[in-house]
Design a protein around this motif. Structure first.
Motif, PDB file in Angstrom:
ATOM      1  N   VAL A 120      32.122 -20.843  46.929  1.00  0.00           N
ATOM      2  CA  VAL A 120      33.276 -20.211  47.586  1.00  0.00           C
ATOM      3  C   VAL A 120      33.015 -18.732  47.814  1.00  0.00           C
ATOM      4  CG1 VAL A 120      35.703 -19.576  47.312  1.00  0.00           C
ATOM      5  CG2 VAL A 120      34.957 -21.883  46.744  1.00  0.00           C
ATOM      6  N   GLY A 121      32.517 -18.031  46.795  1.00  0.00           N
ATOM      7  CA  GLY A 121      32.246 -16.600  46.944  1.00  0.00           C
ATOM      8  C   GLY A 121      31.205 -16.323  48.014  1.00  0.00           C
ATOM      9  N   CYS A 122      30.116 -17.096  48.007  1.00  0.00           N
ATOM     10  CA  CYS A 122      29.059 -16.888  48.998  1.00  0.00           C
ATOM     11  C   CYS A 122      29.538 -17.249  50.404  1.00  0.00           C
ATOM     12  CB  CYS A 122      27.825 -17.711  48.634  1.00  0.00           C
ATOM     13  SG  CYS A 122      26.971 -17.141  47.141  1.00  0.00           S
ATOM     14  N   HIS A 123      30.293 -18.326  50.521  1.00  0.00           N
ATOM     15  CA  HIS A 123      30.799 -18.738  51.838  1.00  0.00           C
ATOM     16  C   HIS A 123      31.716 -17.675  52.418  1.00  0.00           C
ATOM     17  CE1 HIS A 123      33.706 -20.741  54.560  1.00  0.00           C
ATOM     18  NE2 HIS A 123      32.628 -21.371  54.982  1.00  0.00           N
ATOM     19  N   GLN A 124      32.616 -17.152  51.592  1.00  0.00           N
ATOM     20  CA  GLN A 124      33.519 -16.107  52.091  1.00  0.00           C
ATOM     21  C   GLN A 124      32.746 -14.851  52.491  1.00  0.00           C
ATOM     22  OE1 GLN A 124      36.562 -18.459  52.152  1.00  0.00           O
ATOM     23  NE2 GLN A 124      36.800 -16.327  52.716  1.00  0.00           N
ATOM     24  N   VAL A 166      32.256 -13.305  56.729  1.00  0.00           N
ATOM     25  CA  VAL A 166      33.099 -12.119  56.927  1.00  0.00           C
ATOM     26  C   VAL A 166      33.075 -11.683  58.387  1.00  0.00           C
ATOM     27  CG1 VAL A 166      33.164  -9.630  56.493  1.00  0.00           C
ATOM     28  CG2 VAL A 166      33.048 -11.197  54.598  1.00  0.00           C
ATOM     29  N   LYS A 167      34.249 -11.306  58.858  1.00  0.00           N
ATOM     30  CA  LYS A 167      34.374 -10.736  60.206  1.00  0.00           C
ATOM     31  C   LYS A 167      35.352  -9.569  60.149  1.00  0.00           C
ATOM     32  CE  LYS A 167      33.583 -15.158  62.585  1.00  0.00           C
ATOM     33  NZ  LYS A 167      34.154 -16.180  63.511  1.00  0.00           N
ATOM     34  N   GLY A 168      35.084  -8.556  60.956  1.00  0.00           N
ATOM     35  CA  GLY A 168      36.060  -7.472  61.075  1.00  0.00           C
ATOM     36  C   GLY A 168      35.794  -6.251  60.239  1.00  0.00           C
ATOM     37  N   GLY A 169      34.572  -6.024  59.801  1.00  0.00           N
ATOM     38  CA  GLY A 169      34.239  -4.794  59.095  1.00  0.00           C
ATOM     39  C   GLY A 169      34.774  -4.744  57.678  1.00  0.00           C
ATOM     40  N   ALA A 170      35.109  -3.517  57.216  1.00  0.00           N
ATOM     41  CA  ALA A 170      35.547  -3.317  55.837  1.00  0.00           C
ATOM     42  C   ALA A 170      36.828  -4.074  55.531  1.00  0.00           C
ATOM     43  CB  ALA A 170      35.735  -1.829  55.570  1.00  0.00           C
ATOM     44  N   ASP A 171      37.729  -4.140  56.508  1.00  0.00           N
ATOM     45  CA  ASP A 171      38.972  -4.878  56.317  1.00  0.00           C
ATOM     46  C   ASP A 171      38.682  -6.364  56.081  1.00  0.00           C
ATOM     47  OD1 ASP A 171      41.929  -5.059  56.419  1.00  0.00           O
ATOM     48  OD2 ASP A 171      41.528  -6.275  58.198  1.00  0.00           O
ATOM     49  N   GLY A 172      37.713  -6.898  56.793  1.00  0.00           N
ATOM     50  CA  GLY A 172      37.331  -8.299  56.610  1.00  0.00           C
ATOM     51  C   GLY A 172      36.738  -8.551  55.233  1.00  0.00           C
ATOM     52  N   VAL A 173      36.001  -7.571  54.704  1.00  0.00           N
ATOM     53  CA  VAL A 173      35.428  -7.710  53.365  1.00  0.00           C
ATOM     54  C   VAL A 173      36.537  -7.797  52.321  1.00  0.00           C
ATOM     55  CG1 VAL A 173      34.014  -6.596  51.598  1.00  0.00           C
ATOM     56  CG2 VAL A 173      33.280  -6.550  53.980  1.00  0.00           C
ATOM     57  N   GLY A 174      37.553  -6.959  52.467  1.00  0.00           N
ATOM     58  CA  GLY A 174      38.680  -7.002  51.534  1.00  0.00           C
ATOM     59  C   GLY A 174      39.408  -8.331  51.574  1.00  0.00           C
ATOM     60  N   ASP A 215      21.410 -10.259  58.925  1.00  0.00           N
ATOM     61  CA  ASP A 215      20.685 -10.440  60.180  1.00  0.00           C
ATOM     62  C   ASP A 215      19.245  -9.959  60.052  1.00  0.00           C
ATOM     63  OD1 ASP A 215      22.906 -11.504  61.428  1.00  0.00           O
ATOM     64  OD2 ASP A 215      23.610  -9.568  62.159  1.00  0.00           O
ATOM     65  N   ALA A 216      19.045  -8.887  59.295  1.00  0.00           N
ATOM     66  CA  ALA A 216      17.690  -8.385  59.075  1.00  0.00           C
ATOM     67  C   ALA A 216      16.855  -9.398  58.294  1.00  0.00           C
ATOM     68  CB  ALA A 216      17.738  -7.056  58.324  1.00  0.00           C
ATOM     69  N   LEU A 217      17.476 -10.062  57.300  1.00  0.00           N
ATOM     70  CA  LEU A 217      16.757 -11.105  56.554  1.00  0.00           C
ATOM     71  C   LEU A 217      16.311 -12.226  57.488  1.00  0.00           C
ATOM     72  CD1 LEU A 217      18.972 -11.436  53.327  1.00  0.00           C
ATOM     73  CD2 LEU A 217      16.700 -10.424  53.486  1.00  0.00           C
ATOM     74  N   LYS A 218      17.219 -12.645  58.376  1.00  0.00           N
ATOM     75  CA  LYS A 218      16.881 -13.708  59.324  1.00  0.00           C
ATOM     76  C   LYS A 218      15.754 -13.265  60.258  1.00  0.00           C
ATOM     77  CE  LYS A 218      21.564 -15.639  59.365  1.00  0.00           C
ATOM     78  NZ  LYS A 218      22.787 -15.868  60.182  1.00  0.00           N
ATOM     79  N   ALA A 219      15.772 -11.974  60.652  1.00  0.00           N
ATOM     80  CA  ALA A 219      14.730 -11.459  61.539  1.00  0.00           C
ATOM     81  C   ALA A 219      13.360 -11.500  60.878  1.00  0.00           C
ATOM     82  CB  ALA A 219      15.070 -10.030  61.963  1.00  0.00           C
ATOM     83  N   PHE A 220      13.326 -11.363  59.552  1.00  0.00           N
ATOM     84  CA  PHE A 220      12.061 -11.423  58.809  1.00  0.00           C
ATOM     85  C   PHE A 220      11.768 -12.837  58.303  1.00  0.00           C
ATOM     86  CE2 PHE A 220      12.841  -6.834  58.486  1.00  0.00           C
ATOM     87  CZ  PHE A 220      11.568  -6.343  58.772  1.00  0.00           C
ATOM     88  N   ILE A 240      30.838 -11.344  44.299  1.00  0.00           N
ATOM     89  CA  ILE A 240      29.892 -12.038  45.181  1.00  0.00           C
ATOM     90  C   ILE A 240      30.351 -11.940  46.629  1.00  0.00           C
ATOM     91  CG2 ILE A 240      29.011 -14.317  45.834  1.00  0.00           C
ATOM     92  CD1 ILE A 240      28.936 -15.005  42.847  1.00  0.00           C
ATOM     93  N   ALA A 241      31.633 -12.236  46.861  1.00  0.00           N
ATOM     94  CA  ALA A 241      32.162 -12.176  48.229  1.00  0.00           C
ATOM     95  C   ALA A 241      32.055 -10.767  48.800  1.00  0.00           C
ATOM     96  CB  ALA A 241      33.611 -12.654  48.241  1.00  0.00           C
ATOM     97  N   ALA A 242      32.378  -9.768  47.992  1.00  0.00           N
ATOM     98  CA  ALA A 242      32.324  -8.381  48.470  1.00  0.00           C
ATOM     99  C   ALA A 242      30.884  -7.944  48.744  1.00  0.00           C
ATOM    100  CB  ALA A 242      32.969  -7.461  47.442  1.00  0.00           C
ATOM    101  N   GLU A 243      29.969  -8.310  47.850  1.00  0.00           N
ATOM    102  CA  GLU A 243      28.569  -7.898  47.990  1.00  0.00           C
ATOM    103  C   GLU A 243      27.929  -8.511  49.233  1.00  0.00           C
ATOM    104  OE1 GLU A 243      24.466  -7.895  45.288  1.00  0.00           O
ATOM    105  OE2 GLU A 243      26.303  -8.829  44.540  1.00  0.00           O
ATOM    106  N   ILE A 244      28.061  -9.825  49.371  1.00  0.00           N
ATOM    107  CA  ILE A 244      27.453 -10.495  50.525  1.00  0.00           C
ATOM    108  C   ILE A 244      28.191 -10.122  51.806  1.00  0.00           C
ATOM    109  CG2 ILE A 244      26.940 -12.733  51.563  1.00  0.00           C
ATOM    110  CD1 ILE A 244      26.503 -13.845  48.793  1.00  0.00           C
ATOM    111  N   GLY A 245      29.513  -9.971  51.721  1.00  0.00           N
ATOM    112  CA  GLY A 245      30.276  -9.551  52.896  1.00  0.00           C
ATOM    113  C   GLY A 245      29.851  -8.183  53.398  1.00  0.00           C
ATOM    114  N   SER A 246      29.587  -7.276  52.483  1.00  0.00           N
ATOM    115  CA  SER A 246      29.109  -5.942  52.879  1.00  0.00           C
ATOM    116  C   SER A 246      27.736  -6.031  53.540  1.00  0.00           C
ATOM    117  CB  SER A 246      29.034  -5.031  51.646  1.00  0.00           C
ATOM    118  OG  SER A 246      30.306  -4.856  51.070  1.00  0.00           O
ATOM    119  N   MET A 247      26.894  -6.938  53.054  1.00  0.00           N
ATOM    120  CA  MET A 247      25.580  -7.122  53.672  1.00  0.00           C
ATOM    121  C   MET A 247      25.709  -7.690  55.085  1.00  0.00           C
ATOM    122  SD  MET A 247      23.369  -8.634  50.460  1.00  0.00           S
ATOM    123  CE  MET A 247      21.849  -8.639  51.395  1.00  0.00           C
ATOM    124  N   VAL A 248      26.694  -8.571  55.278  1.00  0.00           N
ATOM    125  CA  VAL A 248      26.913  -9.122  56.612  1.00  0.00           C
ATOM    126  C   VAL A 248      27.405  -8.038  57.559  1.00  0.00           C
ATOM    127  CG1 VAL A 248      28.342 -10.716  57.958  1.00  0.00           C
ATOM    128  CG2 VAL A 248      27.343 -11.471  55.800  1.00  0.00           C
TER     129      VAL A 248
END
Length: 261
Positions: A214-218, A222-230, A129-134, A115-123
């Motif tokens: 916890v998974g969704c919040h993390q 996410v900040k910092g790109g791929a490293d932040g996702v990890g 941001d695209a979801l918020k725009a729509f 969950i954290a990895a999936e949503i973090g990658s979307m962030v």
């Protein structure tokens, strides 16, 4: 001493702030659960992803834990000529405590990290941001299905682990300790009550909430790109483990000392 006290204060302040953020996300999620439109198919998709994929490993863990309890109890009970009561201990220990916690830890490591990895990658890729725009609420779209899926499937996985774990104890009791087949099941059902089963299942509802939030919040922070996702993935698993154990202790205290349950 001053440095140690400062570090402890910083750590405590950090955790208080973190728990506050989780509480805010949980409250927003609960509001969204009861706010239309209701799209149950997304929750069912998440439940399907969580349940069948985790069944084999949770079942294996439950089976071997049942065997381990029987073997450890046999070490003492045989000396006291009380091996007949081992099925009682297996049934109660598994249903009230061990399978709910172990199943939650397994799901937290497998699903919480995903969950954290999936949503973090979307962030990171700006899909959130695209979801918020729509004008799509990210909590409603991303968090609620995972939240409901975990609350639905964790009790189911726990019940399956309970059954398989008791069968693990059966193998040791019947084939190693030579307790009769009928006597094993008689002692098991004599000790096991609906209160024991309900206690474990109530715990899993709270554990499912913890894993999802916890998974969704993390992922959402996410900040910092791929490293932040990890880092978010690792943090989600570790903090889920800690909060699950803390919640288990708290619920057990409430059941035993406040509700006499």
């Amino acid at each position: 001493m001053n440095i140690l006290a400062s570090r402890i204060g910083t750590f405590a302040n950090e955790w208080i702030r973190y728990v506050g953020q989780l509480t805010l996300l949980l409250s927003r999620t609960v509001v969204c659960v009861f706010t239309p439109p209701f799209k149950g198919e997304r929750s069912l998709i998440q439940a399907q992803r969580i349940g069948p994929g985790s069944f084999l490993i949770s079942g294996m863990v439950g089976f071997f834990v049942g065997m381990i309890i029987a073997l450890q109890m046999a070490y003492q009970m045989v000396q006291l000529s009380a091996e007949l009561y081992i099925p009682n201990v297996i049934a109660v220990a598994l249903t009230r405590e061990l399978t709910p916690v172990l199943t939650a830890l397994i799901v937290a490591g497998r699903i919480g990290a995903g969950i954290a990895a999936e949503i973090g990658s979307m962030v990171v890729t700006e899909q959130v941001d695209a979801l918020k725009a729509f004008a799509v609420n990210p909590v409603k779209y991303l968090v609620v299905p995972r939240f409901l899926g975990l609350i639905l499937m964790l009790p189911v996985l726990t019940m399956m682990s309970d059954v398989i774990g008791i069968w693990g104890g059966y193998v040791i009791c019947v084939f190693k300790l030579h307790i009769g087949h009928e006597m094993f099941w008689k002692m098991t059902f004599k000790a096991l009550t609906m209160k024991d089963i309900a206690t474990g299942l109530i715990k899993t509802i709270f554990f499912g909430m913890i894993i999802a939030i916890v998974g969704c919040h993390q992922g959402l922070t996410v900040k910092g790109g791929a490293d932040g996702v990890g880092k978010a993935t690792t943090t989600a698993v570790v903090r889920s483990f800690i909060l699950i154990i803390m919640m288990d202790c708290f619920i057990t205290f409430v059941f035993y000392f406040l509700l006499n349950f």
